[in-house]
Every structure is written in C-alpha cells, then in structure tokens.
Design a protein around this motif. Sequence first.
Motif, PDB file in Angstrom:
ATOM      1  N   ALA A   1       0.866  -1.273  -0.080  1.00  0.00           N
ATOM      2  CA  ALA A   1      -0.240   0.041  -0.077  1.00  0.00           C
ATOM      3  C   ALA A   1       0.775   1.177  -0.101  1.00  0.00           C
ATOM      4  N   GLU A   2       1.918   1.251   0.804  1.00  0.00           N
ATOM      5  CA  GLU A   2       2.888   2.398   0.832  1.00  0.00           C
ATOM      6  C   GLU A   2       3.706   2.579  -0.437  1.00  0.00           C
ATOM      7  N   LEU A   3       3.917   1.403  -1.178  1.00  0.00           N
ATOM      8  CA  LEU A   3       4.471   1.704  -2.377  1.00  0.00           C
ATOM      9  C   LEU A   3       3.605   1.963  -3.485  1.00  0.00           C
ATOM     10  N   GLY A   4       2.197   1.776  -3.494  1.00  0.00           N
ATOM     11  CA  GLY A   4       1.559   2.319  -4.422  1.00  0.00           C
ATOM     12  C   GLY A   4       1.086   1.181  -5.278  1.00  0.00           C
ATOM     13  N   LEU A   5       1.340  -0.004  -4.814  1.00  0.00           N
ATOM     14  CA  LEU A   5       1.249  -1.268  -5.832  1.00  0.00           C
ATOM     15  C   LEU A   5      -0.275  -1.940  -5.590  1.00  0.00           C
ATOM     16  N   SER A   6      -0.829  -1.906  -4.260  1.00  0.00           N
ATOM     17  CA  SER A   6      -2.177  -2.484  -3.939  1.00  0.00           C
ATOM     18  C   SER A   6      -2.653  -1.695  -2.689  1.00  0.00           C
ATOM     19  N   GLU A   7      -3.652  -2.211  -2.366  1.00  0.00           N
ATOM     20  CA  GLU A   7      -4.147  -1.974  -0.953  1.00  0.00           C
ATOM     21  C   GLU A   7      -3.864  -2.591   0.156  1.00  0.00           C
ATOM     22  N   ASP A   8      -2.860  -3.567   0.116  1.00  0.00           N
ATOM     23  CA  ASP A   8      -2.467  -4.560   0.770  1.00  0.00           C
ATOM     24  C   ASP A   8      -1.577  -3.737   2.001  1.00  0.00           C
ATOM     25  N   ARG A   9      -1.978  -3.727   3.353  1.00  0.00           N
ATOM     26  CA  ARG A   9      -1.106  -2.838   4.147  1.00  0.00           C
ATOM     27  C   ARG A   9      -0.130  -3.686   4.929  1.00  0.00           C
ATOM     28  N   ARG A  10      -0.060  -5.047   4.534  1.00  0.00           N
ATOM     29  CA  ARG A  10       0.906  -5.827   5.191  1.00  0.00           C
ATOM     30  C   ARG A  10       2.440  -5.216   4.930  1.00  0.00           C
ATOM     31  N   CYS A  11       3.378  -5.649   5.782  1.00  0.00           N
ATOM     32  CA  CYS A  11       4.542  -5.274   5.595  1.00  0.00           C
ATOM     33  C   CYS A  11       5.364  -6.490   5.276  1.00  0.00           C
ATOM     34  N   LEU A  12       5.726  -6.653   3.937  1.00  0.00           N
ATOM     35  CA  LEU A  12       6.174  -7.812   3.427  1.00  0.00           C
ATOM     36  C   LEU A  12       7.684  -7.822   3.160  1.00  0.00           C
ATOM     37  N   SER A  13       8.608  -9.063   3.455  1.00  0.00           N
ATOM     38  CA  SER A  13       9.908  -9.165   2.951  1.00  0.00           C
ATOM     39  C   SER A  13      10.196 -10.061   2.032  1.00  0.00           C
ATOM     40  N   PHE A  14       9.725 -11.462   2.328  1.00  0.00           N
ATOM     41  CA  PHE A  14       9.816 -12.327   1.353  1.00  0.00           C
ATOM     42  C   PHE A  14       8.749 -13.368   1.261  1.00  0.00           C
ATOM     43  N   GLN A  15       8.873 -14.217   0.141  1.00  0.00           N
ATOM     44  CA  GLN A  15       7.768 -15.430   0.135  1.00  0.00           C
ATOM     45  C   GLN A  15       8.383 -16.789   0.168  1.00  0.00           C
ATOM     46  N   ILE A  16       7.808 -17.668   0.853  1.00  0.00           N
ATOM     47  CA  ILE A  16       8.529 -18.913   0.737  1.00  0.00           C
ATOM     48  C   ILE A  16       7.687 -19.731  -0.400  1.00  0.00           C
ATOM     49  N   LEU A  17       8.409 -20.289  -1.186  1.00  0.00           N
ATOM     50  CA  LEU A  17       7.801 -20.994  -2.314  1.00  0.00           C
ATOM     51  C   LEU A  17       7.869 -22.527  -2.217  1.00  0.00           C
ATOM     52  N   LYS A  18       8.803 -22.982  -1.524  1.00  0.00           N
ATOM     53  CA  LYS A  18       8.932 -24.558  -1.461  1.00  0.00           C
ATOM     54  C   LYS A  18      10.027 -24.715  -0.457  1.00  0.00           C
ATOM     55  N   THR A  19       9.811 -26.050   0.320  1.00  0.00           N
ATOM     56  CA  THR A  19      10.838 -26.390   1.278  1.00  0.00           C
ATOM     57  C   THR A  19      11.196 -27.712   1.266  1.00  0.00           C
TER      58      THR A  19
END
Length: 718
Positions: free
Chosen positions: A570-588
Amino acid sequence: MWSEPLAGVIFEGKGLRSLFKPLTVGLCLAVSACSGSLEAPTRSRGVILISIDTLRADHLGCYGYSRDTSPFIDSLAERGVLFENAFVQLPGTLPSHMSIFTGLHPAEHNVYPPNGVLSDRIPTLPEIFLANGFRTAGHTEGGYMSGGFGFARGFEDFNDHALEIETDLERTFARGLRFLEQQSEQDRFFLFLHTYSVHDPYADTRMELAHFPPAYSSLYWSGEPPKGVIEPTGPSLTELNQRDSHPTAEEKAYYRAAYDAQIRYLDDVLRDFVRALEAMGLMDEVTLVLTSDHGEELGDHGQFLHSQIYRETLHVPLIVLDPAISGGRRVQELVRSIDLAPTLYELAAIESVPPMSGTSLAPLLTAGEPVESRESLVESLDSDRRRSLVQQTRDGVFQLLWTRQESLEEGLWMSQEVIFDTFDETFVAGVESFHRPRLLEVLVDGKPYLDAGLELPKDRGGLWISHDVSFGRREDVVEIELQSFHRERRIEVFVGSNKLDTIIEQGPPSKAVTSNDERLWNAERLWQPASEVAGEASIDTHPVALRFDLTTMGDQRSVTLRSDSCDSPAELGLSEDRRCLSFQILKTRGIEGARETGREVWIPTEQHQLRLELPKGGDKKRVTLRVASCDSPAEVGLSEDDRCLSLLLSTPDLWQIELYDLEKDPAQLRDISSERSDLSRSLLRTLHGYRLEPVAPAVTRELDPEVESRLRALGYLP
C-alpha cells in the motif's frame, strides 16, 4: 399424576451405589441408648419441607446480610441448625426441585424444561413417605412446580393452582395448615410447601402485585424509581440481559431493594405460619426444613434472573429444626440439594430407600466429625457448554467454572475476538480468513505474544513473511526456495538462539532444473556461496533456492529465517495490501513445517495451520486472538447471514475457566485460576471425571395451557 404406594417396587438405575440400601439411623431416633448431642431422643411426627423459590442465602440476616430482610428466619436459624455452605446442582426451578425430590443430579433424573417429565421408574420423596405410612400433602404455585412434571406423585393431597398470577403465598401456607389440622395425633405426615413469593416480578413501586401489600414495595427504597428503569418482570429482565448496555449502579440498587422487599414479606408470612404450628403444638414434634431451589442474579456478574452459575444463583439457605437435634448450631461443611432426600429419610427412620447420589447430612446435624473434603457438581441448562465444581477442603471453599466456546460443525467463527485457556505448551489450529486477508493479533495473559505464526504444510509454500519465519527440521541439510518482495534483502539464519555457523549455499529454484530424475536433481544445480558471512544470504525478487547444513548445530530443532527489512504494497502504491512484506516462501525440503512468527500474523483466505509455542510449564495460559475487522456475508452479498465474521478456527473445543476462593472472595470479583494453576488443573480434572447417565430417560409431554400461561408470566417462556 398420582401414584400408588411403592411397596415391593424395584428401583433401577445406572452408576448408583445400590438398588436398595438400608440407612444407619445416625440420629438414633428410635434407640434410647444414644450418646452425643441427642439429649432427648424424641422421634419427629412428621416433616415439613418449605422451598422458597429464588431465595439466595446472602440476602438473609443469618447469612450475614446487612439489611433487616429476615428477622424471623434469623430466629429460626438460632433455634435450629444452619448450613453455611449449601449449594444447588442446577439453578433452575424444575431440575433443581426434582433433585431435591429424588436425591439425584439433574443429569441422572433427566428432567429439564420446558416439558421434561420424571420417569415412573424413579421414586420421589412423597412416594417413599407414603409407602412408609406417612400422610402426604404438597402445595405449590404451579409453573415448573406443576404436578404434571412428576411432583404430584405420592401426594394424597396436592394443589398446584395459584389463584393469582404473581404469587399465592398466604393461601399456599394456609393450605398446608388445613392439611395439618386434619391429622390425628397418631398420624405421621410429610408436607411440602413451595412459593414463588421471592421470584420475579419484584416489588416494583409502580406495579400492583396481587396479594403483595404496597407498604413493602417502598420498604427499602424511598422516592421514585430511577429514571428509565424497566419493570423487574421476567420478560423485561430477560430482554435486559440481551442488551449490550448494562444497568447503572442506581438501577441495580433499585432491583435489589425490590427483591429484598419480597423477602421481608415472605419472612412475615412465614412467622405467622410457624406461630400457627406452635398454637397447634406441632413445632416441638416436627422436622422443619427451610431451603430454596436456587438464588438470583441482581447484576452481580452483569446478568439478572438465574441463568449463570456463579455463587449468587447456587448458594441457598438450608435451616433444619428437629425435636431430637440441639439447635443454635452452624455447620460449615459443604452440602448439596441432593443430600436432602437421604437426610429426610434418615430423620424419619425410613430404612429402605432408593439409590441416590446424595448422602445423608444426619452426622453433620449431630455435630459429627468434620469431613476432609466435599464437593458439589453444578450443571446448567446447557451443561455441554457450562459446568462448575464447588469443592471444600481444609484450605477453604473454591469454585471452578468451566465454559466451552460454542462452535459449529465446521469450526468456530470469530467476530473480532476469542479468548480461551489452556495448560498446554503448544496450540495448533486450522485458520482461514473470511472474504479477505486479516491481521491476527495474539496475546497471552493479556500481553502481546511474539511467538505466534502460521505453519506451512510440509513441502508447500506460498506464504508471505513480514520479518521472521520459524520451522522445525527433519534433516541436517535443509533447502528453501524463496523470493524477496520489491527489492533485494538480507536474510539471517538462526538455529535456536544461535546464528548458523556455516556458509549458506545458493542455487536456482527447482522449476529451473531440467531433469526429472531425483538423483540428478542436486547434481544439475549450480550451488555457490550466498555470502562470505556464515549464516547470511542476499536474495532478490527472483526465485532462488538456499541450502544450508545444520550438522554442526547439534540437536537443536528450531530454525529461524530473519529479514533485515519489509515494505508495504500500500505504501509503495502497488495495491491496498497494508501488510509489511519481506519475502515469500515458495517451497521447502527437509523441514517439518514453517511458520511466520511475531506479535501479529496475516491470515489468508485459504486455510493454514496457526501454531502458538506457549510459555513452558504446566501453568494455565489465557490466550486472546484478536482481529481489527469483520464482515457480514449479507453485506458482501454472499448469503443472508448477518453475523460479522473474521476468522474460522478449526480446532478441538476451546474453553475458559474461572477459579474463586469463596471464603476470601464471596462476591467472586477476583479470578485466581492463573495464580492457582495447580488447583485449577486438579478441579478441572475432577469436573471432567464426572460421567453421569440418566437413571431413566425423562418423558416429554405437551405443556398444559394453564401451565404454559403461568410459565410465560414468570418469564420462563417467551
């Protein structure tokens, strides 16, 4: 619904001590050579059992009340034996009185409102007295004390027709006197009297209650009622309980004054009744018992009437006068309503009695040895959700209350908050957000908790991480595929509380590997150091695989990945998502389950596992799950359901407990369940150890129109 004498009847039941048991007549009523406090072993001619519906013990002077509500009852207590800790088994007129009549817990006699009828296989007090040669009479004021529920059985003379809709106090007692006047000197008798005179509607100064002298209405309240206060009738108080707002202190004081006025009126009428007994020469010849089926809530714990199971609805007066018992005594031992039937049988020297869960109080009446420990099981009209245990030991009298969260087959839907207790060190539940992702806040014992997280199923990814993600390892070599959000970030790896002491390797994600042969999978990867610093790696917005060897880290099983930063879409203007995101786990690979940890957890609309690693040790923990918003399916156009929903929890039953020291805190203002976790756990184990089954299933019958009308007037039916 009368019955014939019970000579030769076989009583059937499950889980009771015996089918027919002889009682040792502890009072020695028929034996001349007795020791103890029985100075003159005079056998009682009969029993008079008086039940004052809805009379709580702590509003009587003899139980320490400051108002002069009960001068005559207080004088009776001085002449007899007063039980300081008498508790009912369920705060409801029908089941509680049926427990008095049978000596059985409600779950055993199985008679519940609105239309349960006692099985013919379960005998009652009047039936036993009648079978043993006593003349019997019962006079009630109808409602849930109507004969059709089973109360008329065994009474030769029974009347349950109230002449007035509110109360018929004077006429009820007059009917009893007429029965006594008809008995010869040789007759032995059992008389039961019941009145709703203390039951709502209370003595409101604006209402004209039939057979309630107006002077009593203003006895404890002068002037006009509080502005806007509702009339204290059953239907009105039921509606008041359902409101979000609560009565003011002045309004509660007004209701208490109105309730107390009715007690004083009862006290005066009871005085006249006993004086009549004295004039007939009966007071020195009869066993007189005064008690109640339950108390009353007067805003003590936010409610009115008697649906909750706190002390104000459970603690009732119990006063016994008997010609063979020295008076002026107070018994501190915990006793129960189900103890009345076996006690009366023993006082009357009736030896063959049906199986009962109650025990005779005769030893306590005669100053017997104190009991090491006594307990009272308390049920509610929804005992699968609410139960209680009152236990007395040398340390005091304690009450544990257990409440289970109401849930549906698919799980428990939260609105914005759910609170539960646990003694466990780990809590795991399936969780999914309704309609849109939501931020879940976790508190333990009222404080923000920093080790909550969503657990990823094995070998499945897709979870966005804010700062930290923790998991347990299955193997020494672990692989995780992930990608950074928006920009490059630095990742640190910790094993337990220590930073990983080996170099992390970096390679392409599995989808970039061309071979389908598992044996060649690792060979085709081009693994290289992710950083020159041990335990660290830099990742960018493209998927990447990280591999690290945990062999040197010993037996520690907990691994944490920690990012140096996060950004909000949201802060970056990309969407309304207010979560603070760092990385996404894809597979383990090689881990037992990953979970994002922190004070707040973002819950997606797909089901994930919520895992809480709670403080170690066996102490009770109170966990709060809280979200800031909820949506109604009706508002979002999904259905007509107007509930405001946030999260669905798929979990075993959630419950809460409360623990109170009734001697130090009789008003139950301080919950000590966390402070006394050991006692809480012990009482909870005892409570869940009760496995009561019906002696015989109750019969259900359609309510008589007159009974139904009476129940509506009393506020029992809508």
